[in-house]
Scaffold this motif. Structure first.
Motif, PDB file in Angstrom:
ATOM      1  N   CYS A 148       0.829  -1.207   0.000  1.00  0.00           N
ATOM      2  CA  CYS A 148       0.000   0.000   0.000  1.00  0.00           C
ATOM      3  C   CYS A 148       0.860   1.252   0.000  1.00  0.00           C
ATOM      4  O   CYS A 148       0.577   2.220  -0.723  1.00  0.00           O
ATOM      5  CB  CYS A 148      -0.930  -0.011   1.198  1.00  0.00           C
TER       6      CYS A 148
ATOM      7  N   SER B 281       2.303   1.756  -3.391  1.00  0.00           N
ATOM      8  CA  SER B 281       1.318   1.994  -4.444  1.00  0.00           C
ATOM      9  C   SER B 281       0.694   3.375  -4.381  1.00  0.00           C
ATOM     10  O   SER B 281       0.295   3.930  -5.412  1.00  0.00           O
ATOM     11  CB  SER B 281       0.206   0.941  -4.356  1.00  0.00           C
ATOM     12  N   PHE B 282       0.576   3.937  -3.156  1.00  0.00           N
ATOM     13  CA  PHE B 282      -0.113   5.211  -2.984  1.00  0.00           C
ATOM     14  C   PHE B 282       0.785   6.211  -2.269  1.00  0.00           C
ATOM     15  O   PHE B 282       1.633   5.849  -1.474  1.00  0.00           O
ATOM     16  CB  PHE B 282      -1.400   5.015  -2.175  1.00  0.00           C
TER      17      PHE B 282
ATOM     18  N   TRP C 196      -0.251   2.861   7.363  1.00  0.00           N
ATOM     19  CA  TRP C 196      -0.553   1.526   6.825  1.00  0.00           C
ATOM     20  C   TRP C 196      -0.204   0.402   7.792  1.00  0.00           C
ATOM     21  O   TRP C 196      -0.583  -0.742   7.571  1.00  0.00           O
ATOM     22  CB  TRP C 196       0.210   1.298   5.510  1.00  0.00           C
TER      23      TRP C 196
ATOM     24  N   PHE D  55      -7.680  -6.499   5.075  1.00  0.00           N
ATOM     25  CA  PHE D  55      -6.602  -5.618   4.653  1.00  0.00           C
ATOM     26  C   PHE D  55      -5.600  -6.321   3.743  1.00  0.00           C
ATOM     27  O   PHE D  55      -5.227  -5.803   2.690  1.00  0.00           O
ATOM     28  CB  PHE D  55      -5.894  -5.054   5.898  1.00  0.00           C
TER      29      PHE D  55
ATOM     30  N   THR E 156      -7.151  -7.258   0.361  1.00  0.00           N
ATOM     31  CA  THR E 156      -7.404  -6.073  -0.461  1.00  0.00           C
ATOM     32  C   THR E 156      -6.111  -5.424  -0.921  1.00  0.00           C
ATOM     33  O   THR E 156      -6.056  -4.821  -2.005  1.00  0.00           O
ATOM     34  CB  THR E 156      -8.265  -5.064   0.320  1.00  0.00           C
ATOM     35  N   SER E 157      -5.045  -5.547  -0.124  1.00  0.00           N
ATOM     36  CA  SER E 157      -3.758  -4.960  -0.525  1.00  0.00           C
ATOM     37  C   SER E 157      -3.229  -5.574  -1.810  1.00  0.00           C
ATOM     38  O   SER E 157      -2.425  -4.949  -2.510  1.00  0.00           O
ATOM     39  CB  SER E 157      -2.716  -5.142   0.590  1.00  0.00           C
TER      40      SER E 157
ATOM     41  N   ALA F  92      -3.984  -3.286  -4.566  1.00  0.00           N
ATOM     42  CA  ALA F  92      -3.495  -1.909  -4.480  1.00  0.00           C
ATOM     43  C   ALA F  92      -2.551  -1.568  -5.638  1.00  0.00           C
ATOM     44  O   ALA F  92      -2.739  -0.537  -6.299  1.00  0.00           O
ATOM     45  CB  ALA F  92      -2.822  -1.663  -3.128  1.00  0.00           C
TER      46      ALA F  92
ATOM     47  N   GLY G 222      -5.069  -0.003   8.567  1.00  0.00           N
ATOM     48  CA  GLY G 222      -4.894   0.414   7.175  1.00  0.00           C
ATOM     49  C   GLY G 222      -6.043   0.054   6.258  1.00  0.00           C
ATOM     50  O   GLY G 222      -6.153   0.608   5.154  1.00  0.00           O
ATOM     51  N   HIS G 223      -6.912  -0.854   6.694  1.00  0.00           N
ATOM     52  CA  HIS G 223      -7.948  -1.325   5.773  1.00  0.00           C
ATOM     53  C   HIS G 223      -8.950  -0.229   5.429  1.00  0.00           C
ATOM     54  O   HIS G 223      -9.318  -0.054   4.254  1.00  0.00           O
ATOM     55  CB  HIS G 223      -8.660  -2.545   6.361  1.00  0.00           C
TER      56      HIS G 223
ATOM     57  N   LEU H 187      -7.418   2.072   2.969  1.00  0.00           N
ATOM     58  CA  LEU H 187      -7.276   1.455   1.653  1.00  0.00           C
ATOM     59  C   LEU H 187      -8.618   1.400   0.928  1.00  0.00           C
ATOM     60  O   LEU H 187      -8.705   1.707  -0.269  1.00  0.00           O
ATOM     61  CB  LEU H 187      -6.686   0.053   1.807  1.00  0.00           C
TER      62      LEU H 187
END
Length: 338
Positions: free
Chosen positions: A175, A178-179, A186, A253, A256-257, A260, A283-284, A287
């Motif tokens: 994460c 990526s962001f 995170w 999390f 879903t990561s 990302a 962090g979820h 995200l």
């Protein structure tokens, strides 16, 4: 080949994403307006039915063949003490899955999901990504394809989850790379480390990001450099599901990561995905907001294993049952002026 023959094939698939069937979704929307209820009175259940109609390409979607796919992997970064449990627990939990004793066994059964568990080279952890890429190119491509292999045409829904000691560290690194933004937002307790453990995780991730700072920030490179085999497998499953227009229910999390890096490259990758729940891992929530995903549930769960998504699958079944089985105003001879 049902997956990605090369890195270029993976990148091409991510660049050219299929869309839902707009006509089927429109037909489902018309049906919702004809059902014996005030317009909008079933809230998000109505939206879920329309969502599934578009991706299943039929106005009355159904869940007859749904699969929960749980991927397991081990992480070399655990040498830095980022988890409250040793890596051996990953294999022990996979054995528990096989024996039917884990939460996901009970919850997938309750949701009517076929359970598939894929252990990815547990005796061969990824490299310590503070000093090397977690995976070689061929290893990452293999993990992507092992994820893609669990998806087949005709699946009505795919539920995804993971197991892997140390993978909340990899998820946070994915994460953060990526962001935009710092690492601290995170990093969370994962398996239950204390405040010192969380600080140690953040420091490890900072070192990893610095080490890989000059590397390309493509989805593939981010996955292979600071991800894990089970996380890359989830990414492969999500992308293959998109190719086959199979709707996906994401877990917490770590699960879903996996998308990302894909979303950073092509934000539309989330369009066939539903967030099953918002986990207690800090962090979820952040995200999900960045991905534009509104979770179905928030139950303070943080187990992983696809457990939250499996619980949410029951919500999906309820939405589709109401959409399919309710009478229309004409069928019930009820005035439409509710």
């Amino acid at each position: 080949m049902t997956g990605f023959a090369s890195i270029a094939a993976f990148e091409a698939a991510l660049a050219d994403l299929r869309e839902p069937d707009a006509d089927a979704a429109a037909d489902a929307r018309v049906r919702q307006a004809e059902l014996t209820k005030p317009a909008g009175s079933l809230g998000r259940l109505e939206n879920l039915a329309i969502f599934f109609a578009g991706w299943q390409r039929r106005a009355r979607p159904r869940i007859e063949h749904a699969r929960a796919a749980i991927f397991a992997g081990n992480h070399g970064v655990t040498v830095h003490g980022v988890s409250a449990f040793p890596p051996s627990v990953t294999a022990q939990m996979v054995a528990n899955f096989a024996n039917g004793g884990a939460a996901i066994n009970a919850l997938s059964g309750a949701a009517g999901l076929e359970l598939t568990v894929v252990a990815l080279d547990l005796d061969r952890p990824t490299a310590d990504f503070t000093v090397d890429a977690a995976m070689r190119e061929e290893e990452c491509l293999d993990a992507l394809n092992r994820g893609a292999a669990v998806v087949e045409a005709g699946l009505d829904m795919l539920v995804l989850g993971e197991m892997g000691i140390g993978n909340s560290t990899a998820a946070a690194a994915l994460c953060a790379r990526s962001f935009a933004g710092g690492v601290a937002g995170w990093v969370g307790p994962g398996t239950g480390v204390d405040g010192h453990g969380v600080a140690r995780k953040a420091e490890v991730i900072e070192r990893a990001l610095a080490f890989h700072g000059a590397a390309p920030r493509t989805a593939f490179e981010t996955l292979r450099r600071v991800g894990g085999r089970e996380i890359a497998a989830i990414a492969g499953a999500v992308l293959r599901a998109r190719q086959l227009r199979v709707p996906v229910l994401l877990d917490g999390f770590i699960c879903t990561s996996a998308i990302a890096p894909l979303a950073a490259e092509n934000p539309a990758i989330v369009d066939h995905c539903i967030a099953g729940h918002c986990s207690a891992e800090p962090g979820h929530k952040r995200l999900l907001a960045l991905l534009g995903l509104d979770p179905l549930l928030s139950l303070d769960m943080r187990l992983g294993e696809g457990s939250g998504a499996a619980v949410a699958a029951n919500i999906v079944r309820s939405a589709l049952a109401a959409h399919d089985r309710m009478a229309t105003f004409a069928e019930a001879a009820v005035s439409a002026s509710l």
